[in-house]
Design a protein around this motif. Structure first.
Motif, PDB file in Angstrom:
ATOM      1  N   GLY A  24       0.770  -1.239   0.000  1.00  0.00           N
ATOM      2  CA  GLY A  24       0.000   0.000   0.000  1.00  0.00           C
ATOM      3  C   GLY A  24       0.804   1.295   0.000  1.00  0.00           C
ATOM      4  N   PRO A  25       1.794   1.452   0.892  1.00  0.00           N
ATOM      5  CA  PRO A  25       2.524   2.723   0.944  1.00  0.00           C
ATOM      6  C   PRO A  25       3.285   3.062  -0.342  1.00  0.00           C
ATOM      7  CG  PRO A  25       2.824   1.500   2.987  1.00  0.00           C
ATOM      8  CD  PRO A  25       2.144   0.572   2.032  1.00  0.00           C
ATOM      9  N   GLN A  26       3.574   2.068  -1.160  1.00  0.00           N
ATOM     10  CA  GLN A  26       4.331   2.310  -2.397  1.00  0.00           C
ATOM     11  C   GLN A  26       3.462   2.173  -3.658  1.00  0.00           C
ATOM     12  OE1 GLN A  26       5.825   0.169   0.088  1.00  0.00           O
ATOM     13  NE2 GLN A  26       6.849   2.032   0.799  1.00  0.00           N
ATOM     14  N   ILE A  27       2.157   1.988  -3.507  1.00  0.00           N
ATOM     15  CA  ILE A  27       1.317   1.635  -4.653  1.00  0.00           C
ATOM     16  C   ILE A  27       1.323   2.716  -5.737  1.00  0.00           C
ATOM     17  CG2 ILE A  27      -0.830   2.593  -3.730  1.00  0.00           C
ATOM     18  CD1 ILE A  27      -0.394  -0.762  -5.629  1.00  0.00           C
ATOM     19  N   ALA A  28       1.437   3.980  -5.369  1.00  0.00           N
ATOM     20  CA  ALA A  28       1.445   5.036  -6.379  1.00  0.00           C
ATOM     21  C   ALA A  28       2.654   4.899  -7.298  1.00  0.00           C
ATOM     22  CB  ALA A  28       1.444   6.409  -5.709  1.00  0.00           C
ATOM     23  N   GLU A  29       3.775   4.464  -6.749  1.00  0.00           N
ATOM     24  CA  GLU A  29       4.984   4.305  -7.556  1.00  0.00           C
ATOM     25  C   GLU A  29       4.909   3.077  -8.462  1.00  0.00           C
ATOM     26  OE1 GLU A  29       8.396   6.559  -5.040  1.00  0.00           O
ATOM     27  OE2 GLU A  29       8.025   4.470  -4.502  1.00  0.00           O
ATOM     28  N   HIS A  30       4.109   2.098  -8.088  1.00  0.00           N
ATOM     29  CA  HIS A  30       3.946   0.916  -8.935  1.00  0.00           C
ATOM     30  C   HIS A  30       3.449   1.306 -10.324  1.00  0.00           C
ATOM     31  CE1 HIS A  30       4.017  -2.664  -6.015  1.00  0.00           C
ATOM     32  NE2 HIS A  30       4.599  -1.646  -5.425  1.00  0.00           N
ATOM     33  N   GLY A  31       2.425   2.127 -10.365  1.00  0.00           N
ATOM     34  CA  GLY A  31       1.871   2.532 -11.643  1.00  0.00           C
ATOM     35  C   GLY A  31       2.871   3.291 -12.481  1.00  0.00           C
ATOM     36  N   ARG A  32       3.621   4.144 -11.840  1.00  0.00           N
ATOM     37  CA  ARG A  32       4.598   4.967 -12.553  1.00  0.00           C
ATOM     38  C   ARG A  32       5.618   4.108 -13.296  1.00  0.00           C
ATOM     39  NH1 ARG A  32       9.132   8.700  -9.530  1.00  0.00           N
ATOM     40  NH2 ARG A  32      10.392   9.178 -11.381  1.00  0.00           N
ATOM     41  N   TYR A  33       6.138   3.082 -12.633  1.00  0.00           N
ATOM     42  CA  TYR A  33       7.183   2.265 -13.251  1.00  0.00           C
ATOM     43  C   TYR A  33       6.615   1.181 -14.166  1.00  0.00           C
ATOM     44  CZ  TYR A  33      10.577   4.702 -10.422  1.00  0.00           C
ATOM     45  OH  TYR A  33      11.366   5.688  -9.884  1.00  0.00           O
ATOM     46  N   ASN A  34       5.441   0.667 -13.846  1.00  0.00           N
ATOM     47  CA  ASN A  34       4.853  -0.366 -14.697  1.00  0.00           C
ATOM     48  C   ASN A  34       4.353   0.189 -16.022  1.00  0.00           C
ATOM     49  OD1 ASN A  34       5.177  -2.913 -13.543  1.00  0.00           O
ATOM     50  ND2 ASN A  34       3.512  -2.574 -12.080  1.00  0.00           N
ATOM     51  N   ARG A  35       3.990   1.453 -16.053  1.00  0.00           N
ATOM     52  CA  ARG A  35       3.521   2.051 -17.313  1.00  0.00           C
ATOM     53  C   ARG A  35       4.551   1.865 -18.417  1.00  0.00           C
ATOM     54  NH1 ARG A  35       1.115   6.059 -14.065  1.00  0.00           N
ATOM     55  NH2 ARG A  35       3.004   7.321 -14.106  1.00  0.00           N
ATOM     56  N   ASP A  36       5.800   2.127 -18.083  1.00  0.00           N
ATOM     57  CA  ASP A  36       6.865   1.982 -19.083  1.00  0.00           C
ATOM     58  C   ASP A  36       7.227   0.521 -19.308  1.00  0.00           C
ATOM     59  OD1 ASP A  36       7.015   4.735 -19.382  1.00  0.00           O
ATOM     60  OD2 ASP A  36       8.546   4.942 -17.833  1.00  0.00           O
ATOM     61  N   PHE A  37       7.317  -0.237 -18.218  1.00  0.00           N
ATOM     62  CA  PHE A  37       7.781  -1.622 -18.316  1.00  0.00           C
ATOM     63  C   PHE A  37       6.827  -2.478 -19.145  1.00  0.00           C
ATOM     64  CE2 PHE A  37       8.129  -5.875 -16.077  1.00  0.00           C
ATOM     65  CZ  PHE A  37       9.219  -6.281 -16.819  1.00  0.00           C
ATOM     66  N   PHE A  38       5.525  -2.308 -18.962  1.00  0.00           N
ATOM     67  CA  PHE A  38       4.554  -3.142 -19.666  1.00  0.00           C
ATOM     68  C   PHE A  38       4.576  -2.916 -21.176  1.00  0.00           C
ATOM     69  CE2 PHE A  38       1.211  -4.699 -16.387  1.00  0.00           C
ATOM     70  CZ  PHE A  38       2.230  -5.135 -15.563  1.00  0.00           C
ATOM     71  N   GLN A  39       5.121  -1.787 -21.613  1.00  0.00           N
ATOM     72  CA  GLN A  39       5.198  -1.536 -23.051  1.00  0.00           C
ATOM     73  C   GLN A  39       6.329  -2.325 -23.709  1.00  0.00           C
ATOM     74  OE1 GLN A  39       2.475   0.237 -23.835  1.00  0.00           O
ATOM     75  NE2 GLN A  39       2.304   0.298 -21.594  1.00  0.00           N
ATOM     76  N   THR A  40       7.189  -2.942 -22.916  1.00  0.00           N
ATOM     77  CA  THR A  40       8.337  -3.672 -23.467  1.00  0.00           C
ATOM     78  C   THR A  40       8.083  -5.161 -23.604  1.00  0.00           C
ATOM     79  OG1 THR A  40       9.385  -4.134 -21.311  1.00  0.00           O
ATOM     80  CG2 THR A  40       9.852  -1.993 -22.334  1.00  0.00           C
ATOM     81  N   VAL A  41       6.904  -5.654 -23.188  1.00  0.00           N
ATOM     82  CA  VAL A  41       6.641  -7.091 -23.228  1.00  0.00           C
ATOM     83  C   VAL A  41       5.652  -7.418 -24.339  1.00  0.00           C
ATOM     84  CG1 VAL A  41       7.095  -7.259 -20.752  1.00  0.00           C
ATOM     85  CG2 VAL A  41       4.739  -7.070 -21.549  1.00  0.00           C
ATOM     86  N   GLY A  42       5.607  -8.709 -24.710  1.00  0.00           N
ATOM     87  CA  GLY A  42       4.751  -9.128 -25.808  1.00  0.00           C
ATOM     88  C   GLY A  42       3.602 -10.022 -25.411  1.00  0.00           C
ATOM     89  N   ALA A  43       3.618 -10.531 -24.170  1.00  0.00           N
ATOM     90  CA  ALA A  43       2.553 -11.422 -23.705  1.00  0.00           C
ATOM     91  C   ALA A  43       2.658 -11.553 -22.197  1.00  0.00           C
ATOM     92  CB  ALA A  43       2.665 -12.801 -24.365  1.00  0.00           C
ATOM     93  N   PHE A  44       1.551 -11.996 -21.580  1.00  0.00           N
ATOM     94  CA  PHE A  44       1.509 -12.219 -20.136  1.00  0.00           C
ATOM     95  C   PHE A  44       1.214 -13.695 -19.864  1.00  0.00           C
ATOM     96  CE2 PHE A  44       0.396  -7.779 -20.739  1.00  0.00           C
ATOM     97  CZ  PHE A  44       1.195  -7.148 -19.789  1.00  0.00           C
TER      98      PHE A  44
END
Length: 206
Positions: free
Chosen positions: A37-57
């Motif tokens: 919870g205390p870091q959840i705002a930062e999760h979105g910030r870093y995942n926004r860029d990271f998720f654009q580099t993958v091709g499948a989940f």
């Protein structure tokens, strides 16, 4: 050959159980759900860029159902995390899920290690495993994980499921990237020693 990357939220003492919310996983009487919870705002910030580099989940059944209950409802075209999850192929390891409603989902119900190995042989961007602890440990035992992205949170929980429990296979790693956020969250990316090469080690502190 595609890389398989595992991303996990981890406490300082190695716990990965129920990071998102209180009732996510109560197995073993776990009482600390939602500890990111205390870091959840930062999760979105870093995942926004990271998720654009993958091709499948690639997801385990429990993680898939949590995601499928929320992300298809996010229709904002500017939400890059939702766009990646809703448009990219999704593979779910499950013997009980037969008719998934989330568009783009393929169920892997049989030989999971064999099917994942075949997926890795295809060309394309990396396959990302999010959470899915039981699935991750299966993939580790079959030496299918090329890279670990560990989100190390500044909290000690004292109990709960660990990513690397006692008896995990021995593996040498090399650090390829390190990012420290303002709240003390440290994102560490490790590649399996001898695995596919990546860029030089980078370290940043926003």
């Amino acid at each position: 050959m595609r890389k398989l990357i595992v991303t996990q939220f981890v406490s300082l003492d190695g716990v990965v159980q129920a990071p998102g919310h209180a009732r996510e996983d109560l197995e073993g009487g776990f009482e600390h759900g939602g500890w990111i919870g205390p870091q959840i705002a930062e999760h979105g910030r870093y995942n926004r860029d990271f998720f654009q580099t993958v091709g499948a989940f690639l997801l385990g059944r429990v993680t898939y159902e949590i995601f499928a209950g929320y992300w298809p409802t996010v229709t904002d075209p500017g939400d890059e995390i939702a766009r990646a999850l809703n448009t990219l192929p999704k593979y779910v390891a499950s013997t009980g899920l037969s008719a998934p409603e989330w568009a783009g989902t393929t169920v892997i119900a049989g030989d999971v290690p064999g099917e994942v190995a075949r997926l890795k042989e295809q060309p394309g961007k990396p396959i990302l495993v999010v959470g899915s602890g039981n699935l991750t440990q299966t993939l580790m035992r079959h030496e299918l994980v090329d890279e670990y992205q560990l989100w190390l949170h500044p909290i000690v929980l004292g109990t709960g499921k660990r990513l690397f429990p006692e008896g995990s296979p021995t593996a040498s790693m090399r650090l390829v990237e390190s990012t420290t956020t303002g709240s003390g969250l440290v994102i560490l990316t490790y590649a399996r020693a001898g695995g596919p090469a990546r860029a030089e080690l980078a370290s940043s502190t926003p």
